[in-house]
Design a protein around this motif. Structure first.
Motif, mmCIF file in Angstrom:
data_model
loop_
_atom_site.group_PDB
_atom_site.id
_atom_site.type_symbol
_atom_site.label_atom_id
_atom_site.label_comp_id
_atom_site.label_asym_id
_atom_site.label_seq_id
_atom_site.Cartn_x
_atom_site.Cartn_y
_atom_site.Cartn_z
ATOM 1 N N LYS A 322 0.836 -1.151 0.064
ATOM 2 C CA LYS A 322 -0.155 -0.030 -0.089
ATOM 3 C C LYS A 322 0.847 1.227 -0.035
ATOM 4 C CE LYS A 322 -2.134 1.370 3.728
ATOM 5 N NZ LYS A 322 -3.263 1.424 4.813
ATOM 6 N N VAL A 323 1.851 1.176 0.945
ATOM 7 C CA VAL A 323 2.710 2.329 0.820
ATOM 8 C C VAL A 323 3.636 2.587 -0.650
ATOM 9 C CG1 VAL A 323 4.941 3.393 2.185
ATOM 10 C CG2 VAL A 323 3.354 2.219 3.291
ATOM 11 N N LEU A 324 3.909 1.410 -1.073
ATOM 12 C CA LEU A 324 4.812 1.651 -2.465
ATOM 13 C C LEU A 324 3.801 1.928 -3.402
ATOM 14 C CD1 LEU A 324 6.782 -1.502 -2.294
ATOM 15 C CD2 LEU A 324 7.614 0.800 -1.688
ATOM 16 N N THR A 325 2.599 1.606 -3.332
ATOM 17 C CA THR A 325 1.342 2.055 -4.432
ATOM 18 C C THR A 325 1.220 3.487 -4.271
ATOM 19 O OG1 THR A 325 0.482 -0.115 -4.316
ATOM 20 C CG2 THR A 325 -1.057 1.655 -5.411
ATOM 21 N N ILE A 326 1.011 3.936 -2.899
ATOM 22 C CA ILE A 326 0.707 5.559 -2.959
ATOM 23 C C ILE A 326 1.795 6.318 -3.422
ATOM 24 C CG2 ILE A 326 0.624 7.164 -1.042
ATOM 25 C CD1 ILE A 326 -1.108 5.172 0.552
ATOM 26 N N ILE A 327 3.204 5.945 -2.908
ATOM 27 C CA ILE A 327 4.294 6.641 -3.682
ATOM 28 C C ILE A 327 4.286 6.804 -5.208
ATOM 29 C CG2 ILE A 327 6.870 6.914 -3.650
ATOM 30 C CD1 ILE A 327 6.513 5.563 -0.732
ATOM 31 N N SER A 328 3.970 5.462 -5.846
ATOM 32 C CA SER A 328 3.998 5.183 -7.061
ATOM 33 C C SER A 328 3.083 6.184 -7.610
ATOM 34 C CB SER A 328 3.745 3.873 -7.634
ATOM 35 O OG SER A 328 4.820 3.069 -7.055
ATOM 36 N N THR A 329 1.769 6.247 -6.947
ATOM 37 C CA THR A 329 0.771 6.997 -7.552
ATOM 38 C C THR A 329 0.975 8.675 -7.407
ATOM 39 O OG1 THR A 329 -0.951 5.249 -6.906
ATOM 40 C CG2 THR A 329 -1.876 7.565 -7.342
ATOM 41 N N LEU A 330 1.626 9.117 -6.343
ATOM 42 C CA LEU A 330 1.981 10.543 -6.180
ATOM 43 C C LEU A 330 2.806 10.718 -7.463
ATOM 44 C CD1 LEU A 330 2.241 10.738 -2.513
ATOM 45 C CD2 LEU A 330 0.499 11.774 -3.622
ATOM 46 N N PHE A 331 3.879 9.884 -7.824
ATOM 47 C CA PHE A 331 4.737 10.322 -8.944
ATOM 48 C C PHE A 331 4.536 10.186 -10.294
ATOM 49 C CE2 PHE A 331 7.845 10.333 -5.264
ATOM 50 C CZ PHE A 331 8.859 11.144 -5.644
ATOM 51 N N ILE A 332 3.199 9.474 -10.431
ATOM 52 C CA ILE A 332 2.733 9.393 -11.718
ATOM 53 C C ILE A 332 2.358 10.887 -12.582
ATOM 54 C CG2 ILE A 332 0.822 8.719 -13.148
ATOM 55 C CD1 ILE A 332 0.690 6.013 -11.445
ATOM 56 N N PRO A 333 1.630 11.607 -11.870
ATOM 57 C CA PRO A 333 1.377 12.933 -12.306
ATOM 58 C C PRO A 333 2.602 14.113 -12.365
ATOM 59 C CG PRO A 333 0.241 12.794 -10.396
ATOM 60 C CD PRO A 333 0.874 11.594 -10.567
ATOM 61 N N LEU A 334 3.471 13.618 -11.368
ATOM 62 C CA LEU A 334 4.696 14.597 -11.421
ATOM 63 C C LEU A 334 5.651 14.064 -12.888
ATOM 64 C CD1 LEU A 334 5.213 14.364 -7.623
ATOM 65 C CD2 LEU A 334 3.964 15.993 -8.726
ATOM 66 N N THR A 335 5.687 12.752 -12.744
ATOM 67 C CA THR A 335 6.414 12.423 -13.920
ATOM 68 C C THR A 335 6.067 12.665 -15.204
ATOM 69 O OG1 THR A 335 7.064 10.414 -12.716
ATOM 70 C CG2 THR A 335 7.460 10.206 -14.996
ATOM 71 N N PHE A 336 4.418 12.713 -15.481
ATOM 72 C CA PHE A 336 4.011 13.464 -16.447
ATOM 73 C C PHE A 336 4.404 14.827 -16.915
ATOM 74 C CE2 PHE A 336 0.365 15.778 -18.305
ATOM 75 C CZ PHE A 336 0.413 15.162 -19.640
ATOM 76 N N MET A 364 3.387 20.536 -9.612
ATOM 77 C CA MET A 364 3.692 19.284 -9.176
ATOM 78 C C MET A 364 3.288 19.143 -7.598
ATOM 79 S SD MET A 364 7.067 17.979 -11.188
ATOM 80 C CE MET A 364 8.016 19.317 -10.872
ATOM 81 N N LEU A 365 3.611 20.291 -6.729
ATOM 82 C CA LEU A 365 3.531 20.101 -5.595
ATOM 83 C C LEU A 365 1.822 20.227 -5.244
ATOM 84 C CD1 LEU A 365 6.319 22.147 -4.027
ATOM 85 C CD2 LEU A 365 6.086 19.707 -4.119
ATOM 86 N N THR A 366 1.437 21.016 -6.054
ATOM 87 C CA THR A 366 -0.210 21.203 -5.775
ATOM 88 C C THR A 366 -0.856 20.055 -6.085
ATOM 89 O OG1 THR A 366 -0.293 23.627 -6.231
ATOM 90 C CG2 THR A 366 -2.123 22.339 -6.505
ATOM 91 N N MET A 367 -0.564 19.098 -7.072
ATOM 92 C CA MET A 367 -0.919 18.155 -7.469
ATOM 93 C C MET A 367 -0.639 16.928 -6.460
ATOM 94 S SD MET A 367 -0.136 18.031 -11.611
ATOM 95 C CE MET A 367 -0.737 16.413 -11.922
ATOM 96 N N ALA A 368 0.413 16.886 -5.916
ATOM 97 C CA ALA A 368 0.655 16.170 -4.832
ATOM 98 C C ALA A 368 -0.188 16.056 -3.730
ATOM 99 C CB ALA A 368 2.315 15.846 -4.417
ATOM 100 N N LEU A 369 -0.408 17.316 -3.298
ATOM 101 C CA LEU A 369 -1.072 17.790 -2.187
ATOM 102 C C LEU A 369 -2.425 17.440 -2.231
ATOM 103 C CD1 LEU A 369 0.488 21.056 -0.721
ATOM 104 C CD2 LEU A 369 0.738 18.859 0.310
ATOM 105 N N ILE A 370 -2.999 17.726 -3.485
ATOM 106 C CA ILE A 370 -4.297 17.485 -3.813
ATOM 107 C C ILE A 370 -4.742 15.688 -3.445
ATOM 108 C CG2 ILE A 370 -6.209 17.263 -5.670
ATOM 109 C CD1 ILE A 370 -5.257 19.934 -6.497
ATOM 110 N N MET A 371 -3.722 15.032 -4.108
ATOM 111 C CA MET A 371 -3.888 13.467 -4.216
ATOM 112 C C MET A 371 -3.752 13.087 -2.751
ATOM 113 S SD MET A 371 -1.667 12.388 -7.474
ATOM 114 C CE MET A 371 -2.073 10.713 -7.290
#
Length: 381
Positions: A322-336, A364-371
Motif C-alpha cells: 500500500k505504501v509503495l502504491t501510494i508513492i508510485s501514484t503520487l509520482f505518476i502526475p509528477l512524472t507526466f 507538481m506540489l499542488t497536484m501531490a497535495l491534492i492527491m
C-alpha cells in the motif's frame, strides 16, 4: 538424556527369524538393567534390589502377598528371557516386550494379562527455550526455536498375574517411584488390594504423565500465541511446526490407550480382576478421554496459530504494498509534468518564461497535495 543412550537392533534384523525369537529393538540407556522387587500385603511391605535376576527370583514370597517386579532396561535379552521362563510367559509376549516400537495394546491370556503403554516425557532444552527479551515489547530471544520442547516416549510393558505384576521399562528411569512410596507409607487402598489394583495404579500413573506433559505444552502454546500476535517471525513458525509434529506423536500414543483401559475394564478374567477395581478403571477412562480432548484442543489451537501467522505476514505485505502504491501514484502526475517539459521542442512558451521553473514546481506540489488529501479522505493512509 543419558549420554550412553544409543540405538540397538533394527526391525529389518528380524526378517526371516522365527516368531517368538527374542531380539531387542530399541534404545540402550545404560549398560546394566535395574531389577527391583516390591512385596506387600495389608500387614507388611518389603523392598529389594539386585543386579542379577536369580537374586530376586530366589527370595521367598509368603502366601497372601503381591509381588511386583520392576525391570529397568530391555537390552539384556538373556535376563529378560529368564524372567519369561520363570513366569511361563509366552515367547510371543516376551518378543513384544523387547520390541519397543509396539502400539499400545491389551491382551488377555490364560494365566495373565499383558499391557503395552507409551510413557511421555517433555525434554526441554534450556539453551533453546523461547524466552522474553529485555528489548522491545514482544521481542523474543531464539537460539533454536524449533527445539525448545520435544516429547520423548518410552515403551512400558505390564504383565499381571494372579498375585504378581511385572513392569518392563525401556530405560532405567524410576517411573514408578510414587507407587512404591504409597506402598511403603502403608496406603490402605494399595496394600489392601491385589495385583489388579496395582496394575490399575500403574496405568493411572501413566495417564497422569500425559497431564504433566500437556500442562507444559499448554504453557508453551500460550506463550507462542502471545508472541505471535505481537511479532510474527520465522523462528515462531518453526516452533509452531515443531509443536504440531510433537502433538502428532502424542496423539498416536494416547489414542490407543483409551481402548486399552476400556478393554481392561471389560475384562472377564477370574485370575485377578475384581469388581472394585472396575470402578477405579472407569475413573482412569474418564481421565484418558480428558487427555484426548486436550490433545485435540491443542492441535486446533496450533492450526489456528498457523492461520494467524500467515494472515499477519499477508497483512504486513499488504501494508508495504500500500505504501509503495501510494508513492508510485503520487509520482505518476509528477512524472507526466516532468516528461512534458523535458521534450526538446523549439517552441515551448513556458521554457522561456521567467517564472516557468517555479511554476512547474508549484504545479507538481499542488497536484501531490491534492492527491494526498484525497487519499486521506478515503482513509487509505
Amino acid at each position: 538424556m543419558n549420554p550412553q543412550h544409543r540405538k540397538t537392533g533394527r526391525y529389518s534384523g528380524k526378517t526371516g527369524i522365527p516368531p517368538g525369537t527374542l531380539t531387542h529393538i530399541g534404545s540402550v540407556y545404560s549398560e546394566k538393567i535395574k531389577l527391583r522387587r516390591t512385596l506387600f500385603s495389608s500387614a507388611q511391605a518389603e523392598f529389594a534390589e539386585a543386579e542379577q535376576w536369580e537374586e530376586i527370583a530366589e527370595l521367598p514370597v509368603p502366601d497372601g502377598c503381591v509381588a511386583w517386579f520392576e525391570v529397568g532396561g530391555l537390552h539384556d535379552v538373556e535376563t529378560i528371557e529368564k524372567i519369561g521362563r520363570h513366569f511361563a510367559i509366552h515367547p510371543l509376549v516376551m518378543e513384544d516386550v523387547l520390541n519397543t516400537t509396539q502400539r499400545p495394546k491389551f491382551e488377555e491370556l490364560d494365566d495373565y494379562l499383558y499391557f503395552v503403554l507409551r510413557a511421555p516425557f517433555a525434554e526441554n532444552n534450556p539453551d533453546s527455550r523461547l524466552v522474553k527479551s529485555s528489548g522491545s515489547p514482544g521481542a523474543l530471544s531464539h537460539k533454536d526455536a524449533g527445539a525448545a520442547m520435544r516429547f520423548e516416549f518410552e515403551q512400558v510393558s505390564l504383565v499381571c498375574g494372579k498375585d504378581w505384576v511385572i513392569s518392563f521399562v525401556e530405560s532405567s528411569r524410576d517411573l514408578f517411584a510414587p507407587i512404591r512410596d504409597q506402598i511403603s507409607k502403608g496406603k490402605e487402598t494399595l496394600r489392601d488390594h491385589g495385583s489388579d489394583y496395582l496394575t490399575y495404579a500403574l496405568l493411572d500413573l501413566m495417564v497422569d504423565r500425559f497431564f504433566i506433559v500437556l500442562e507444559e505444552l499448554g504453557d508453551s502454546i500460550e506463550f507462542l500465541d502471545e508472541a505471535l500476535v505481537r511479532n510474527p517471525n520465522p523462528p515462531l513458525l518453526r516452533q509452531i511446526h515443531s509443536l504440531k509434529r510433537q502433538l502428532l506423536y502424542l496423539h498416536k500414543a494416547v489414542w490407543p490407550l483409551r481402548e486399552v483401559i476400556s478393554s481392561f475394564e471389560r475384562c472377564e478374567s477370574k485370575l485377578c480382576m475384581h469388581q472394585k477395581t472396575r470402578l477405579y478403571l472407569r475413573d482412569a477412562y474418564d481421565h484418558i478421554i480428558q487427555v484426548i480432548d486436550m490433545v485435540e484442543t491443542y492441535r486446533d489451537l496450533l492450526s489456528g496459530m498457523l492461520d494467524i501467522y500467515l494472515s499477519s505476514i499477508s497483512y504486513k505485505l499488504n501494508e508495504v504494498m500500500k505504501v509503495l502504491t501510494i508513492i508510485s501514484t503520487l509520482f505518476i502526475p509528477l512524472t507526466f509534468v516532468a516528461g512534458v517539459y523535458g521534450m526538446n521542442f523549439e517552441y515551448m512558451p513556458e521554457l522561456k518564461w521567467r517564472y516557468g521553473y517555479y511554476a512547474a514546481w508549484g504545479l507538481m506540489l499542488t497536484m501531490a497535495l491534492i492527491m494526498l488529501r484525497f487519499f486521506r479522505s478515503k482513509k487509505w493512509i
